[in-house]
Design a protein around this motif. Structure first.
Motif, PDB file in Angstrom:
ATOM      1  N   VAL A  74     -46.310   1.060  58.240  1.00 57.98           N
ATOM      2  CA  VAL A  74     -44.876   1.322  58.438  1.00 57.98           C
ATOM      3  C   VAL A  74     -44.657   2.822  58.652  1.00 57.98           C
ATOM      4  O   VAL A  74     -43.888   3.230  59.522  1.00 57.98           O
ATOM      5  CB  VAL A  74     -44.050   0.822  57.231  1.00 57.98           C
ATOM      6  N   ASP A  75     -45.382   3.647  57.894  1.00 53.35           N
ATOM      7  CA  ASP A  75     -45.184   5.092  57.999  1.00 53.35           C
ATOM      8  C   ASP A  75     -45.617   5.634  59.359  1.00 53.35           C
ATOM      9  O   ASP A  75     -45.207   6.723  59.753  1.00 53.35           O
ATOM     10  CB  ASP A  75     -45.927   5.817  56.861  1.00 53.35           C
ATOM     11  N   ALA A  76     -46.439   4.873  60.061  1.00 54.62           N
ATOM     12  CA  ALA A  76     -46.917   5.349  61.371  1.00 54.62           C
ATOM     13  C   ALA A  76     -46.044   4.819  62.523  1.00 54.62           C
ATOM     14  O   ALA A  76     -46.254   5.196  63.673  1.00 54.62           O
ATOM     15  CB  ALA A  76     -48.370   4.900  61.578  1.00 54.62           C
ATOM     16  N   TRP A  77     -45.087   3.939  62.256  1.00 53.59           N
ATOM     17  CA  TRP A  77     -44.284   3.375  63.345  1.00 53.59           C
ATOM     18  C   TRP A  77     -43.335   4.423  63.910  1.00 53.59           C
ATOM     19  O   TRP A  77     -42.743   5.215  63.154  1.00 53.59           O
ATOM     20  CB  TRP A  77     -43.458   2.167  62.851  1.00 53.59           C
ATOM     21  N   PRO A  78     -43.146   4.421  65.242  1.00 57.02           N
ATOM     22  CA  PRO A  78     -42.218   5.382  65.839  1.00 57.02           C
ATOM     23  C   PRO A  78     -40.778   4.980  65.531  1.00 57.02           C
ATOM     24  O   PRO A  78     -40.495   3.793  65.388  1.00 57.02           O
ATOM     25  CB  PRO A  78     -42.499   5.235  67.343  1.00 57.02           C
ATOM     26  N   GLU A  79     -39.890   5.964  65.419  1.00 58.74           N
ATOM     27  CA  GLU A  79     -38.502   5.621  65.114  1.00 58.74           C
ATOM     28  C   GLU A  79     -37.689   5.561  66.409  1.00 58.74           C
ATOM     29  O   GLU A  79     -37.832   6.432  67.275  1.00 58.74           O
ATOM     30  CB  GLU A  79     -37.915   6.678  64.160  1.00 58.74           C
ATOM     31  N   GLY A  80     -36.873   4.532  66.555  1.00 56.40           N
ATOM     32  CA  GLY A  80     -35.933   4.472  67.675  1.00 56.40           C
ATOM     33  C   GLY A  80     -36.512   4.038  69.004  1.00 56.40           C
ATOM     34  O   GLY A  80     -35.816   4.029  70.004  1.00 56.40           O
ATOM     35  N   GLU A  81     -37.799   3.701  69.057  1.00 50.08           N
ATOM     36  CA  GLU A  81     -38.335   3.216  70.338  1.00 50.08           C
ATOM     37  C   GLU A  81     -39.144   1.936  70.122  1.00 50.08           C
ATOM     38  O   GLU A  81     -39.731   1.736  69.045  1.00 50.08           O
ATOM     39  CB  GLU A  81     -39.203   4.285  71.005  1.00 50.08           C
ATOM     40  N   PRO A  82     -39.174   1.067  71.147  1.00 49.00           N
ATOM     41  CA  PRO A  82     -39.828  -0.230  70.954  1.00 49.00           C
ATOM     42  C   PRO A  82     -41.339  -0.109  70.742  1.00 49.00           C
ATOM     43  O   PRO A  82     -41.984   0.760  71.335  1.00 49.00           O
ATOM     44  CB  PRO A  82     -39.564  -0.979  72.279  1.00 49.00           C
ATOM     45  N   VAL A 123     -47.701 -18.546  73.219  1.00 46.46           N
ATOM     46  CA  VAL A 123     -48.878 -18.657  74.100  1.00 46.46           C
ATOM     47  C   VAL A 123     -50.098 -18.939  73.242  1.00 46.46           C
ATOM     48  O   VAL A 123     -50.136 -18.615  72.053  1.00 46.46           O
ATOM     49  CB  VAL A 123     -49.191 -17.368  74.906  1.00 46.46           C
ATOM     50  N   ARG A 124     -51.125 -19.510  73.877  1.00 47.98           N
ATOM     51  CA  ARG A 124     -52.343 -19.770  73.136  1.00 47.98           C
ATOM     52  C   ARG A 124     -53.236 -18.526  73.177  1.00 47.98           C
ATOM     53  O   ARG A 124     -53.445 -17.935  74.240  1.00 47.98           O
ATOM     54  CB  ARG A 124     -53.082 -20.935  73.790  1.00 47.98           C
ATOM     55  N   ARG A 125     -53.712 -18.115  72.031  1.00 46.70           N
ATOM     56  CA  ARG A 125     -54.713 -17.040  71.954  1.00 46.70           C
ATOM     57  C   ARG A 125     -55.885 -17.608  71.194  1.00 46.70           C
ATOM     58  O   ARG A 125     -55.784 -17.836  69.997  1.00 46.70           O
ATOM     59  CB  ARG A 125     -54.150 -15.850  71.166  1.00 46.70           C
ATOM     60  N   ASN A 126     -56.983 -17.869  71.923  1.00 54.62           N
ATOM     61  CA  ASN A 126     -58.131 -18.538  71.298  1.00 54.62           C
ATOM     62  C   ASN A 126     -57.654 -19.855  70.686  1.00 54.62           C
ATOM     63  O   ASN A 126     -57.069 -20.660  71.393  1.00 54.62           O
ATOM     64  CB  ASN A 126     -58.763 -17.585  70.268  1.00 54.62           C
ATOM     65  N   VAL A 127     -57.811 -20.090  69.382  1.00 54.85           N
ATOM     66  CA  VAL A 127     -57.332 -21.365  68.829  1.00 54.85           C
ATOM     67  C   VAL A 127     -55.932 -21.251  68.239  1.00 54.85           C
ATOM     68  O   VAL A 127     -55.439 -22.185  67.622  1.00 54.85           O
ATOM     69  CB  VAL A 127     -58.281 -21.927  67.733  1.00 54.85           C
ATOM     70  N   THR A 128     -55.281 -20.091  68.400  1.00 60.48           N
ATOM     71  CA  THR A 128     -53.982 -19.936  67.734  1.00 60.48           C
ATOM     72  C   THR A 128     -52.812 -19.949  68.720  1.00 60.48           C
ATOM     73  O   THR A 128     -52.989 -19.716  69.911  1.00 60.48           O
ATOM     74  CB  THR A 128     -53.923 -18.605  66.942  1.00 60.48           C
ATOM     75  N   PHE A 129     -51.615 -20.221  68.185  1.00 58.33           N
ATOM     76  CA  PHE A 129     -50.363 -20.096  68.926  1.00 58.33           C
ATOM     77  C   PHE A 129     -49.758 -18.739  68.551  1.00 58.33           C
ATOM     78  O   PHE A 129     -49.417 -18.510  67.380  1.00 58.33           O
ATOM     79  CB  PHE A 129     -49.371 -21.189  68.505  1.00 58.33           C
ATOM     80  N   ALA A 130     -49.635 -17.850  69.533  1.00 53.75           N
ATOM     81  CA  ALA A 130     -49.187 -16.484  69.235  1.00 53.75           C
ATOM     82  C   ALA A 130     -47.944 -16.128  70.042  1.00 53.75           C
ATOM     83  O   ALA A 130     -47.661 -16.754  71.057  1.00 53.75           O
ATOM     84  CB  ALA A 130     -50.325 -15.507  69.557  1.00 53.75           C
ATOM     85  N   PRO A 131     -47.191 -15.095  69.598  1.00 49.37           N
ATOM     86  CA  PRO A 131     -46.025 -14.657  70.374  1.00 49.37           C
ATOM     87  C   PRO A 131     -46.478 -13.969  71.667  1.00 49.37           C
ATOM     88  O   PRO A 131     -47.297 -13.055  71.613  1.00 49.37           O
ATOM     89  CB  PRO A 131     -45.327 -13.669  69.436  1.00 49.37           C
ATOM     90  N   ALA A 132     -45.908 -14.419  72.814  1.00 51.17           N
ATOM     91  CA  ALA A 132     -46.414 -13.979  74.119  1.00 51.17           C
ATOM     92  C   ALA A 132     -46.352 -12.463  74.304  1.00 51.17           C
ATOM     93  O   ALA A 132     -47.288 -11.861  74.824  1.00 51.17           O
ATOM     94  CB  ALA A 132     -45.636 -14.674  75.225  1.00 51.17           C
ATOM     95  N   GLY A 133     -45.263 -11.844  73.860  1.00 46.83           N
ATOM     96  CA  GLY A 133     -45.092 -10.415  74.160  1.00 46.83           C
ATOM     97  C   GLY A 133     -45.431  -9.505  72.995  1.00 46.83           C
ATOM     98  O   GLY A 133     -45.092  -8.319  73.023  1.00 46.83           O
ATOM     99  N   GLY A 134     -46.053 -10.006  71.950  1.00 46.82           N
ATOM    100  CA  GLY A 134     -46.462  -9.151  70.828  1.00 46.82           C
ATOM    101  C   GLY A 134     -45.333  -8.812  69.847  1.00 46.82           C
ATOM    102  O   GLY A 134     -45.484  -7.971  68.990  1.00 46.82           O
ATOM    103  N   THR A 135     -44.176  -9.497  69.976  1.00 43.87           N
ATOM    104  CA  THR A 135     -43.026  -9.280  69.074  1.00 43.87           C
ATOM    105  C   THR A 135     -42.556  -7.823  69.075  1.00 43.87           C
ATOM    106  O   THR A 135     -42.797  -7.057  68.131  1.00 43.87           O
ATOM    107  CB  THR A 135     -43.352  -9.723  67.615  1.00 43.87           C
ATOM    108  N   GLY A 136     -41.861  -7.477  70.147  1.00 41.88           N
ATOM    109  CA  GLY A 136     -41.330  -6.114  70.263  1.00 41.88           C
ATOM    110  C   GLY A 136     -40.262  -5.852  69.209  1.00 41.88           C
ATOM    111  O   GLY A 136     -39.378  -6.681  68.976  1.00 41.88           O
ATOM    112  N   ALA A 137     -40.359  -4.681  68.560  1.00 38.89           N
ATOM    113  CA  ALA A 137     -39.380  -4.319  67.527  1.00 38.89           C
ATOM    114  C   ALA A 137     -39.016  -2.849  67.686  1.00 38.89           C
ATOM    115  O   ALA A 137     -39.738  -2.090  68.336  1.00 38.89           O
ATOM    116  CB  ALA A 137     -39.986  -4.554  66.148  1.00 38.89           C
ATOM    117  N   VAL A 138     -37.883  -2.477  67.093  1.00 42.21           N
ATOM    118  CA  VAL A 138     -37.498  -1.065  67.049  1.00 42.21           C
ATOM    119  C   VAL A 138     -37.221  -0.716  65.582  1.00 42.21           C
ATOM    120  O   VAL A 138     -36.499  -1.449  64.892  1.00 42.21           O
ATOM    121  CB  VAL A 138     -36.219  -0.811  67.893  1.00 42.21           C
TER     122      VAL A 138
END
Ligand code: HEM
Length: 448
Positions: free
Chosen positions: A141-149, A428-443
């Motif tokens: 969390v401390d390494a996440w950028p502030e205010g950008e996706p 989307v399928r990633r190997n044997v898992t169901f994953a979020p296609a766009g990597g779950t963008g957050a700000v």
């Protein structure tokens, strides 16, 4: 009495006519849909054919998918007779080794290992990892950028990898931890790509780009061998809480211990089974919470007040609506009735975990994210099966849920996040898992 899987003869070849109906599409199309858009393919088949249907796929051949609770109960309860579907994680065999608890066929050898390993994943034991999980989360969390996706999914992978390297492998030295993590990230990336097929071939392994992966695996093996030997000579082994120490100290019923190679194989198994799955579930939790700001706020308020009921409900509902392992397979060694069909011995049956969780008869408004439903009482048995069942049920279920709990709580106490986009993530399928296609963008709006 039934024979165990180990003693049972090879199952007979099953005639397609003995199996429930299913789509008539040609095999290549079915295989492509199974890989590329499994959600709509599965849902379309369930709508048309009901509780049991048969798919024709390259690799496993004809597979019957069942998802009603009575069939799942019957399937999982028969693990003493049946075995895992052929080809379970066949791509991972070269990485995990033949004695991996995930890959061994059902039978005494598999059970011996489960008996030895299961107590180490007991719910209460997990509390020892609370600090490790909270620290790894805070560092991210401390390494996440502030205010950008930025994408949450890789951030969650970094958390779960650090947790495995510290809590499971027990590596304390930060230099060794860094090297091990860097090598593992690269190896895991290869196992996600079709290139992983080549790892099973001695010849292909020697060609670039797999040569590099093979060298990385050898380096990880060396690092783990050093770690294992350090543990074997540690006079304080009994006081250590990491899973590696417990594996080294544990004894089978006949008093023997796991040899070094096997300890290594089980460690790699825990990494592969536990890292991506938990990270993806955490990413899904945020994707779902982002679309229900009221649920996010309630969760934040209750977490702040030190309450855990709603947090548990959010985790249960995330694992229901977005089960990262959407199905798990068995090979029938005895005939069984499922979904209203007599299935013969030799049939490959998939427990349709995703479909089981989407049943409106069990979960009203099954496609909505409603953690509240888990506050109203426990789900009907075999209707909530994100960790599978029977004697193959996920060994790390308590670990995964505890890790999700601590990571979610730590993030909510430290950061205010909003979604980077308005739309929920497609699966989307990633190997044997169901994953979020766009990597779950957050700000990250602000730190707390
Ligand atoms: C949210 C996270 C996770 C999910 C959804 C998940 C799900 C599953 C599922 C569906 C299976 C197959 C069960 C069956 O065939 O009936 C499985 C097996 C397994 N999982 Fe997990 N898993 C998760 C996390 C973990 C973690 C954290 C670990 C260990 C650190 C782990 C270790 C294993 C192992 C060793 C097996 C093989 C068990 C056997 O075959 O006896 N998993 N998991």
């Amino acid at each position: 009495m039934s024979a165990t899987a180990a003693e049972a003869p090879a199952p007979p070849v099953v005639d397609r006519a003995e199996l429930p109906p299913g789509p008539r599409l040609p095999k290549p199309i079915q295989t492509l849909r199974f890989i590329r858009d499994p959600v709509s393919f599965f849902e379309g088949c369930a709508e048309r054919y009901g509780d049991a249907f048969t798919l024709r796929l390259y690799g496993p051949g004809n597979v019957v998918v069942v998802s009603d609770p009575p069939s799942l109960k019957r399937l999982f309860a028969a693990d003493g007779v049946n075995t895992i579907a052929p080809g379970r994680n066949i791509l991972l065999r070269p990485l995990l080794g033949p004695r991996s608890v995930l890959l061994l066929d059902n039978g005494p050898e598999h059970l011996r290992r489960r008996k030895l390993m299961l107590p180490q994943f007991h719910g209460e034991r997990m509390r020892a990892y609370e600090n490790v999980i909270a620290q790894a989360t805070r560092r991210q969390v401390d390494a996440w950028p502030e205010g950008e996706p930025f994408p949450l999914h890789p951030a969650m992978q970094a958390i779960t990898l650090e947790v495995i390297v510290r809590a499971v492998f027990g590596v304390e030295d930060s230099g060794r931890r860094r090297e091990l993590s860097e090598q593992l990230v690269e190896i895991l990336a290869t196992t996600q790509s079709p290139r992983a097929v080549g790892l099973a071939s001695n010849r292909l392994q020697r060609l670039p780009p797999l040569r590099e992966t093979t060298a990385r695996i050898a380096r990880v093996d060396q690092l783990l061998a050093d770690e294992i030997s350090r543990r074997r000579s540690d006079p304080e082994l009994g006081d250590r809480a990491d899973i590696l120490s417990m594996l080294v100290a544990a004894r089978f019923e006949d008093g023997s211990a796991m040899d070094d190679r096997e300890v290594r194989d089980q460690l790699m198994t825990l990494l592969v089974a536990g890292h991506e799955t938990t990270a993806t579930s955490l990413a899904w939790a945020f994707d779902l919470l982002f679309r229900r700001p009221d649920a996010m706020e309630r969760l934040r308020a209750e977490t702040e007040a030190g309450e855990e009921g709603y947090l548990d409900a959010v985790i249960a509902e995330t694992l229901r609506l977005r089960p990262v392992v959407p199905f798990t397979g068995r090979l029938l060694r005895e005939p069984a009735t499922m979904g209203g069909h007599e299935l013969p011995a030799g049939a490959v049956v998939l427990a349709g975990i995703y479909l089981a969780h989407m049943r409106d008869d069990v979960y009203p408004q099954a496609r909505s994210f409603r953690p509240e439903r888990f506050l109203e009482g426990a789900p009907e048995t075999y209707s909530w099966v994100p960790f599978g069942g029977g004697t193959r049920r996920c060994l790390g279920a308590a670990f995964a849920q505890f890790e999700m709990k601590v990571a979610l709580r730590t993030i909510l106490r430290r950061a205010v996040l909003r979604p980077a986009t308005d739309d929920p993530e497609p699966i989307v399928r990633r190997n044997v898992t169901f994953a979020p296609a766009g990597g779950t963008g957050a700000v990250l709006e602000r730190r707390l």
